[in-house]
Design an enzyme around this catalytic site. Sequence first.
Site, PDB file in Angstrom:
ATOM      1  N   ASP A 101       0.837  -1.207   0.000  1.00 34.60           N
ATOM      2  CA  ASP A 101       0.000   0.000   0.000  1.00 34.60           C
ATOM      3  C   ASP A 101       0.869   1.254   0.000  1.00 34.60           C
ATOM      4  O   ASP A 101       0.361   2.379  -0.088  1.00 34.60           O
ATOM      5  CB  ASP A 101      -1.005  -0.010   1.166  1.00 34.60           C
ATOM      6  CG  ASP A 101      -0.349  -0.142   2.528  1.00 34.60           C
ATOM      7  OD1 ASP A 101       0.899  -0.160   2.606  1.00 34.60           O
ATOM      8  OD2 ASP A 101      -1.088  -0.215   3.532  1.00 34.60           O
ATOM      9  N   ASP A 116      -0.801  -6.212  -0.620  1.00 32.74           N
ATOM     10  CA  ASP A 116      -1.182  -5.617   0.661  1.00 32.74           C
ATOM     11  C   ASP A 116      -2.676  -5.373   0.668  1.00 32.74           C
ATOM     12  O   ASP A 116      -3.229  -4.854  -0.300  1.00 32.74           O
ATOM     13  CB  ASP A 116      -0.515  -4.246   0.770  1.00 32.74           C
ATOM     14  CG  ASP A 116       0.393  -4.130   1.961  1.00 32.74           C
ATOM     15  OD1 ASP A 116       0.342  -5.002   2.847  1.00 32.74           O
ATOM     16  OD2 ASP A 116       1.173  -3.164   1.986  1.00 32.74           O
ATOM     17  N   LYS A 122      -1.293  -9.731   2.300  1.00 34.58           N
ATOM     18  CA  LYS A 122      -0.651  -9.308   3.552  1.00 34.58           C
ATOM     19  C   LYS A 122      -1.578  -8.347   4.273  1.00 34.58           C
ATOM     20  O   LYS A 122      -2.163  -7.467   3.642  1.00 34.58           O
ATOM     21  CB  LYS A 122       0.690  -8.629   3.252  1.00 34.58           C
ATOM     22  CG  LYS A 122       1.327  -7.949   4.454  1.00 34.58           C
ATOM     23  CD  LYS A 122       2.777  -7.594   4.212  1.00 34.58           C
ATOM     24  CE  LYS A 122       3.028  -6.237   3.618  1.00 34.58           C
ATOM     25  NZ  LYS A 122       2.530  -5.101   4.429  1.00 34.58           N
ATOM     26  N   GLU A 156      -1.819  -5.921   7.969  1.00 35.75           N
ATOM     27  CA  GLU A 156      -1.221  -5.442   9.217  1.00 35.75           C
ATOM     28  C   GLU A 156      -2.116  -5.920  10.351  1.00 35.75           C
ATOM     29  O   GLU A 156      -3.321  -5.633  10.358  1.00 35.75           O
ATOM     30  CB  GLU A 156      -1.121  -3.916   9.198  1.00 35.75           C
ATOM     31  CG  GLU A 156      -0.152  -3.413   8.137  1.00 35.75           C
ATOM     32  CD  GLU A 156       0.007  -1.896   8.144  1.00 35.75           C
ATOM     33  OE1 GLU A 156      -0.401  -1.246   9.120  1.00 35.75           O
ATOM     34  OE2 GLU A 156       0.533  -1.374   7.156  1.00 35.75           O
ATOM     35  N   GLU A 177       8.128  -5.131  10.907  1.00 39.06           N
ATOM     36  CA  GLU A 177       8.635  -3.828  10.460  1.00 39.06           C
ATOM     37  C   GLU A 177       9.146  -2.996  11.634  1.00 39.06           C
ATOM     38  O   GLU A 177       8.447  -2.845  12.663  1.00 39.06           O
ATOM     39  CB  GLU A 177       7.523  -3.064   9.724  1.00 39.06           C
ATOM     40  CG  GLU A 177       7.947  -1.655   9.323  1.00 39.06           C
ATOM     41  CD  GLU A 177       7.095  -1.009   8.244  1.00 39.06           C
ATOM     42  OE1 GLU A 177       6.189  -1.664   7.692  1.00 39.06           O
ATOM     43  OE2 GLU A 177       7.351   0.179   7.954  1.00 39.06           O
TER      44      GLU A 177
END
Length: 272
Positions: free
Chosen positions: A34, A73, A103, A105, A172
């Site tokens: 993203d 993402d 993916k 978050e 991250e």
Amino acid sequence: MASAGEPFAALTCYDATTARWLERAGVHVLLVGDTAAEMVLGYSRTIDMPLDVLIALTAGVKRGAPSTVVMADMPFLSYHTTDDAALKNAGRFLTEGLADIVKLEADASFAPLVSRMTRAGIPVCAHVGTRPQQVALTGGYVSTGKTPKQAAQIVADAVALEQAGAVLLLIEAVPDAVTAEVLQATTVPLIGIGAGSAPHGQVLVLQDVLGLTDNPPPFARPIAQLGASIQSAAENFMQLVSNRRIGTRSDPAVQSPQSAGSASTGARPSTN
Ligand code: KIV
């Protein structure tokens, strides 16, 4: 590669042409992040990435690199409203977007969603540690994992998400010690970004690596200077235009070595 102890390389990618070159280089994973919001659309935050646009970009990347693992993402709010909507959006990345894996978050509270996606046959990478989609809450891209409480939470998130079915983890911007704990506590491959050199794989934003961004993060040293090359090529082009050397077929200035390639190399059909 992870189980053989061989580090693997991932780069972000947002278009078919670049994907073709990255596949030729043998990059193991292409991430349609993203970060396209910033790198492609010029926004200052990843949360501005529109879902439909990212799905279209993902399909372009896979068409350009059909033999490479393409990870997409899931953008802000595409998996936060209801699990039904999340499942549908994740499915769109696989069907319309041709992605191999999505993916998201996540913290441990996303484990039931990851489990549902996994049951539906959608491979999931869980992105833990610093989560840029939290930017409005944290007031900026603030790295985490520095206190014992934050570190323990990140490890617990990674474990819960692996147990829920995540086939890959991405971590991250956390201290190396937190990465080490996650590696100790989990078994699936771990990709790192700004999280030390220990993860099984490393990912960086391609534009940072190529020297196209003005202020890359400290962990993303440019290893090429394509920004300067683009500028100089554009200046040369302008010079050629002003000298009336562009537009004719015989001018060597318009004949690049790659344009002689076959259809599979992405050469465009020429008009006679
Ligand atoms: O969106 C993205 O590019 C990412 C990487 C920075 C890991 O998530």
